[in-house]
Design a protein around this motif. Sequence first.
Motif, PDB file in Angstrom:
ATOM      1  N   TRP A  94       0.822  -1.214   0.000  1.00 49.14           N
ATOM      2  CA  TRP A  94       0.000   0.000   0.000  1.00 49.14           C
ATOM      3  C   TRP A  94       0.860   1.270   0.000  1.00 49.14           C
ATOM      4  N   HIS A  95       2.181   1.099  -0.139  1.00 47.51           N
ATOM      5  CA  HIS A  95       3.112   2.233  -0.275  1.00 47.51           C
ATOM      6  C   HIS A  95       3.122   3.137   0.959  1.00 47.51           C
ATOM      7  N   LEU A  96       3.025   2.551   2.142  1.00 49.02           N
ATOM      8  CA  LEU A  96       3.156   3.353   3.349  1.00 49.02           C
ATOM      9  C   LEU A  96       4.610   3.789   3.513  1.00 49.02           C
ATOM     10  N   PRO A  97       4.859   4.877   4.248  1.00 50.48           N
ATOM     11  CA  PRO A  97       6.244   5.307   4.476  1.00 50.48           C
ATOM     12  C   PRO A  97       7.073   4.166   5.072  1.00 50.48           C
ATOM     13  N   GLU A  98       8.342   4.118   4.693  1.00 48.41           N
ATOM     14  CA  GLU A  98       9.197   2.990   5.083  1.00 48.41           C
ATOM     15  C   GLU A  98       9.285   2.833   6.594  1.00 48.41           C
ATOM     16  N   PHE A  99       9.379   3.935   7.335  1.00 45.00           N
ATOM     17  CA  PHE A  99       9.524   3.804   8.785  1.00 45.00           C
ATOM     18  C   PHE A  99       8.252   3.248   9.428  1.00 45.00           C
ATOM     19  N   ILE A 100       7.095   3.506   8.815  1.00 43.19           N
ATOM     20  CA  ILE A 100       5.854   2.929   9.333  1.00 43.19           C
ATOM     21  C   ILE A 100       5.797   1.438   9.010  1.00 43.19           C
ATOM     22  N   CYS A 101       6.245   1.067   7.820  1.00 44.46           N
ATOM     23  CA  CYS A 101       6.333  -0.360   7.476  1.00 44.46           C
ATOM     24  C   CYS A 101       7.219  -1.094   8.479  1.00 44.46           C
ATOM     25  N   ASP A 102       8.375  -0.503   8.802  1.00 46.21           N
ATOM     26  CA  ASP A 102       9.284  -1.130   9.764  1.00 46.21           C
ATOM     27  C   ASP A 102       8.644  -1.217  11.153  1.00 46.21           C
ATOM     28  N   ALA A 103       7.908  -0.180  11.521  1.00 47.58           N
ATOM     29  CA  ALA A 103       7.240  -0.186  12.829  1.00 47.58           C
ATOM     30  C   ALA A 103       6.203  -1.302  12.901  1.00 47.58           C
ATOM     31  N   ILE A 104       5.487  -1.526  11.797  1.00 44.45           N
ATOM     32  CA  ILE A 104       4.500  -2.607  11.749  1.00 44.45           C
ATOM     33  C   ILE A 104       5.199  -3.956  11.901  1.00 44.45           C
ATOM     34  N   PRO A 164      16.919  -0.090  15.598  1.00 47.74           N
ATOM     35  CA  PRO A 164      17.922   0.932  15.904  1.00 47.74           C
ATOM     36  C   PRO A 164      17.253   2.276  16.188  1.00 47.74           C
ATOM     37  N   ASP A 165      18.043   3.259  16.515  1.00 43.70           N
ATOM     38  CA  ASP A 165      17.505   4.580  16.862  1.00 43.70           C
ATOM     39  C   ASP A 165      17.111   5.340  15.601  1.00 43.70           C
ATOM     40  N   HIS A 166      15.868   5.202  15.188  1.00 46.00           N
ATOM     41  CA  HIS A 166      15.343   6.023  14.109  1.00 46.00           C
ATOM     42  C   HIS A 166      13.829   6.126  14.281  1.00 46.00           C
ATOM     43  N   LYS A 167      13.132   6.693  13.316  1.00 44.78           N
ATOM     44  CA  LYS A 167      11.708   7.004  13.496  1.00 44.78           C
ATOM     45  C   LYS A 167      10.863   5.766  13.751  1.00 44.78           C
ATOM     46  N   ARG A 201      11.566   3.255  15.547  1.00 39.66           N
ATOM     47  CA  ARG A 201      11.656   2.948  16.977  1.00 39.66           C
ATOM     48  C   ARG A 201      10.728   3.864  17.782  1.00 39.66           C
ATOM     49  N   SER A 202      10.735   5.150  17.445  1.00 34.15           N
ATOM     50  CA  SER A 202       9.828   6.086  18.125  1.00 34.15           C
ATOM     51  C   SER A 202       8.373   5.709  17.869  1.00 34.15           C
ATOM     52  N   MET A 203       8.078   5.299  16.640  1.00 39.18           N
ATOM     53  CA  MET A 203       6.703   4.917  16.310  1.00 39.18           C
ATOM     54  C   MET A 203       6.264   3.698  17.116  1.00 39.18           C
ATOM     55  N   VAL A 204       7.126   2.701  17.237  1.00 42.28           N
ATOM     56  CA  VAL A 204       6.770   1.518  18.008  1.00 42.28           C
ATOM     57  C   VAL A 204       6.594   1.885  19.481  1.00 42.28           C
ATOM     58  N   ALA A 205       7.413   2.785  19.994  1.00 41.71           N
ATOM     59  CA  ALA A 205       7.241   3.236  21.384  1.00 41.71           C
ATOM     60  C   ALA A 205       5.860   3.856  21.579  1.00 41.71           C
ATOM     61  N   ILE A 206       5.416   4.651  20.607  1.00 38.88           N
ATOM     62  CA  ILE A 206       4.083   5.250  20.672  1.00 38.88           C
ATOM     63  C   ILE A 206       3.016   4.161  20.651  1.00 38.88           C
ATOM     64  N   LEU A 207       3.164   3.183  19.758  1.00 34.85           N
ATOM     65  CA  LEU A 207       2.204   2.087  19.692  1.00 34.85           C
ATOM     66  C   LEU A 207       2.176   1.305  20.999  1.00 34.85           C
ATOM     67  N   GLN A 208       3.342   1.025  21.551  1.00 31.03           N
ATOM     68  CA  GLN A 208       3.390   0.244  22.788  1.00 31.03           C
ATOM     69  C   GLN A 208       2.728   0.996  23.951  1.00 31.03           C
ATOM     70  N   LEU A 209       2.912   2.308  23.999  1.00 32.20           N
ATOM     71  CA  LEU A 209       2.235   3.063  25.054  1.00 32.20           C
ATOM     72  C   LEU A 209       0.731   3.085  24.806  1.00 32.20           C
ATOM     73  N   ALA A 210       0.324   3.163  23.537  1.00 37.98           N
ATOM     74  CA  ALA A 210      -1.104   3.089  23.207  1.00 37.98           C
ATOM     75  C   ALA A 210      -1.681   1.741  23.643  1.00 37.98           C
ATOM     76  N   PHE A 211      -0.917   0.644  23.431  1.00 39.71           N
ATOM     77  CA  PHE A 211      -1.377  -0.676  23.896  1.00 39.71           C
ATOM     78  C   PHE A 211      -1.577  -0.661  25.413  1.00 39.71           C
ATOM     79  N   GLU A 212      -0.587  -0.111  26.124  1.00 35.38           N
ATOM     80  CA  GLU A 212      -0.656  -0.100  27.588  1.00 35.38           C
ATOM     81  C   GLU A 212      -1.868   0.682  28.085  1.00 35.38           C
ATOM     82  N   ILE A 213      -2.129   1.836  27.481  1.00 35.55           N
ATOM     83  CA  ILE A 213      -3.294   2.632  27.888  1.00 35.55           C
ATOM     84  C   ILE A 213      -4.580   1.884  27.552  1.00 35.55           C
ATOM     85  N   HIS A 214      -4.592   1.212  26.403  1.00 41.20           N
ATOM     86  CA  HIS A 214      -5.752   0.415  26.010  1.00 41.20           C
ATOM     87  C   HIS A 214      -6.027  -0.675  27.038  1.00 41.20           C
TER      88      HIS A 214
END
Length: 295
Positions: free
Chosen positions: A212-222, A232-235, A237-250
């Motif tokens: 579906w041509h999503l941005p590469e860093f989002i593909c990696d986060a998925i 490694p330290d790039h976007k 990783r930050s995206m997965v951290a956001i997802l993981q915190l969203a899971f925890e709040i959920h």
Amino acid sequence: MIQGNSIYEITRSLGEEDAARVRRLLEGGVKIPPQPQVLEELRKHMARKEMDVRRLARVIEQDPGVTALLFKVVASPAYRQHQPIDSVEQILHAVGVQQTFNLVQAIAMTQAGDLKKNKQVYEAFWSRSQRIAQLAMLVADERVTVCNIFPDQAYLAGIFHDCGVPLLMQRFPVYCAAMGLGEPGRWVDLAEEDRKFNADHCVVGYLVARHWHLPEFICDAIRFHHALAELPDHKARSMVAILQLAFEIHYQDLHAPNPEWDGVREHVFEELGLSTDTLPEFVDIVKERFHEAGY
């Protein structure tokens, strides 16, 4: 069987073992959902750098389902600075063309696939994905100055992060029951998924995201949303951290235990600039905004 070579070409970006698994799934009948017409048309306009918001609005409005959900998403507290919004043109002006396109991609994915069978299960799945996406969007909005991830990107990742699950449901009729997905607070255990089906919904989701041509860093986060420490330290990783915190709040909102949180908490804190002391207040803020949106 998927026709054409594009899906198989994407598998070359995977490791040998994952690529072999994906090929077996494709040959066994897993069908990657095609992009809807509204996305194809929008992408053509954007590739030609035709950014006339009136023309783009007309393209989006051709799909009433997408349009209705787009208004619902931008009514979120994450976009409260843009309220009120009364038209798709206003959304494009206020939120931005690329950002609106990201939201439309996410919305289109929730409407992809055949819901004739197990309709109730699929509806429950997408309801969960939408809750995670809304929470991720709010987390990103609160921490944008720290991690430089924007609400539309977080929403896109939140919707797509588990999109491999419904494809495995379609491929394996017993998948839902075997993984206990009907139990409150229960979600996919990767080791169990691997043992029972020799499949990985993260890799399948990555395949969909690339197709579906999503941005590469989002593909990696998925692909790595259950393996934050491997990134490694790039976007991504930050995206997965956001997802993981969203899971925890959920999970907190469901009053259910989160089996992953203890293993990822310190990584999440590092990425999002939080700590054990600051987390409770942060979560309260996100929860308040989340329930303000009617969830």
